[in-house]
Design a protein around this motif. Structure first.
Motif: not given
Length: 316
Positions: A222-230, A238-244
Motif C-alpha cells: 500500500s501507499v500508506i498504512s491503514p492507520e495513516g490513511a485513517a 482507530a478507523r484503520a479497519r475502515d481504511a484497510a
C-alpha cells in the motif's frame, strides 16, 4: 516459541487450549485420544474456514504477525554462500535493510531485504524494518554491483515504511528512496521483488521497482498504512479497519490493478504456522520466475520492466 494468536483467531486458540489440556490429562488420568482427535479436526476445519474468508484488515494483521518469516529466515532457508555487505560508503551501515552476495540453487545472485527482528533486541537493532537513507544507498550500491557483474537481484520486502525521524530527513531520506527506486527501474539484469509481509509506501517501492513483483497470499502492499490513511481521512487512527477495507491493499486487487504479478500460496493459517514450507514455496516460485529471463539482453530486460510499470493504472 509460544503461538501468538490474532484477535480473530480466538475461537481457534480456545480449541487448541482444550487440546493441550486434554493432552496433559492423558498423561495422568487415562487416554483422551478420541476426544483430542475430534478437537484437532474441528480446529483444522475452523482454521481453514477462517483463513478462506479473511478481509483486508485481517490480512493486515496476518502480514504483521510477529512470528512470520523475516529476511534472515529466507536467507537461511533459500541461499548458500551468503556474504553480507555493509555500509553505504557515505555515512554508515543501516541494519533495517540487509544485503549481500549469495547463491540461489547454485546461481550467484545479489539478495537484499528488510529485516524487522524477532525479539526486543533485534527489533531495536533493525529499527523494526524501517530503513534510514543509508539503507537505501546501500541498496543502490548493491544494485550497481549486480549490474557490473551481471547478477540477478532478489529483494524481500517487509516494512511499515521508511524511517521518518529527524536524522533520516536531514540526511536526505526522500532523495535516497528516489535514487533506489530509479536504480531498480534502470537495471539491465533480472530483478524480482517478493513482498513477504508489509509493503509500506516508498520504503517498500524503493527495493520493489523490479522486473517481477511477487506477493505472499496474506501480505499487503500500500501507499500508506491503514492507520495513516485513517488519520488523514478521518483524523482517527482507530478507523484503520475502515481504511484497510477501502484501500485495495491485498493480493487479488493488486493483481487486477497490475501492481503485483503473482501471488504465492501460504500454508493454511499463514506463513508463520509452517515457516519451512512457506519459505520453500517462495524458493520454488523464484526459481520459476528467474527462468523466464534466460536469454534476454539487458535492453530487453529494461524494456519489459518499463512496459510493466507503464501498464499500471492504464485505462483499457
Amino acid at each position: 516459541m509460544a503461538t501468538h494468536y490474532l484477535d480473530f483467531e480466538k475461537p481457534i486458540a480456545d480449541l487448541e487450549a482444550k487440546i493441550a489440556e486434554l493432552s496433559a490429562l492423558s498423561e495422568s488420568a487415562g487416554s483422551f485420544d478420541a476426544e483430542i482427535a475430534g478437537l484437532r479436526r474441528k480446529a483444522d476445519q475452523l482454521r481453514r474456514k477462517t483463513y478462506a474468508g479473511l478481509d483486508p484488515w485481517m490480512k493486515t494483521q496476518v502480514a504483521r504477525h510477529p512470528q512470520r518469516p523475516h529476511f534472515v529466515d529466507y536467507v537461511q532457508g533459500l541461499f548458500t554462500d551468503w556474504n553480507e555487505l555493509h555500509g553505504d560508503r557515505q555515512f554508515g551501515d543501516d541494519q533495517a535493510i540487509l544485503g549481500g552476495l549469495a547463491r540461489f540453487r547454485g546461481r550467484p545472485v545479489v539478495v537484499m531485504g528488510h529485516e524487522k527482528g524477532h525479539d526486543t533486541d533485534t527489533r531495536l537493532r533493525h529499527n523494526f524494518g524501517m530503513a534510514r537513507p543509508e539503507g537505501y544507498r546501500k541498496a543502490v550500491r548493491l544494485m550497481d554491483m549486480a549490474e557490473q557483474f551481471g547478477l540477478p537481484v532478489l529483494t524481500f520486502v517487509d516494512t511499515a515504511g521508511a524511517y521518518p525521524g529527524l536524522g533520516a530527513e536531514e540526511r536526505g531520506q526522500a532523495e535516497a528512496i528516489a535514487r533506489s527506486t530509479e536504480r531498480g527501474l534502470t537495471l539491465g539484469v533480472p530483478s524480482i521483488a517478493t513482498i513477504t509481509g508489509e509493503g509500506g509506501s516508498g520504503g517498500a517501492i524503493a527495493i520493489a521497482a523490479a522486473s517481477r513483483v511477487l506477493m505472499l497470499e496474506h501480505s499487503i502492499y500500500s501507499v500508506i498504512s491503514p492507520e495513516g490513511a485513517a488519520g488523514i481521512l478521518w483524523r482517527d487512527g482507530a478507523r484503520a479497519r475502515d481504511a484497510a477495507m477501502a484501500m485495495k491493499i491485498t493480493g487479488p486487487d493488486l493483481i487486477q490493478l497490475k501492481i503485483v504479478d503473482r501471488l504465492i500460496d501460504e500454508p493454511v493459517g499463514g506463513a508463520h504456522t509452517e515457516r519451512a514450507a512457506a519459505i520453500a514455496t517462495v524458493g520454488d516460485v523464484l526459481a520459476e520466475e528467474l527462468k523466464t529471463f534466460d536469454g534476454l539482453t539487458p535492453q530487453q530486460i529494461r524494456k519489459a520492466r518499463a512496459d510493466r510499470f507503464y501498464a499500471i493504472g492504464a485505462l483499457a
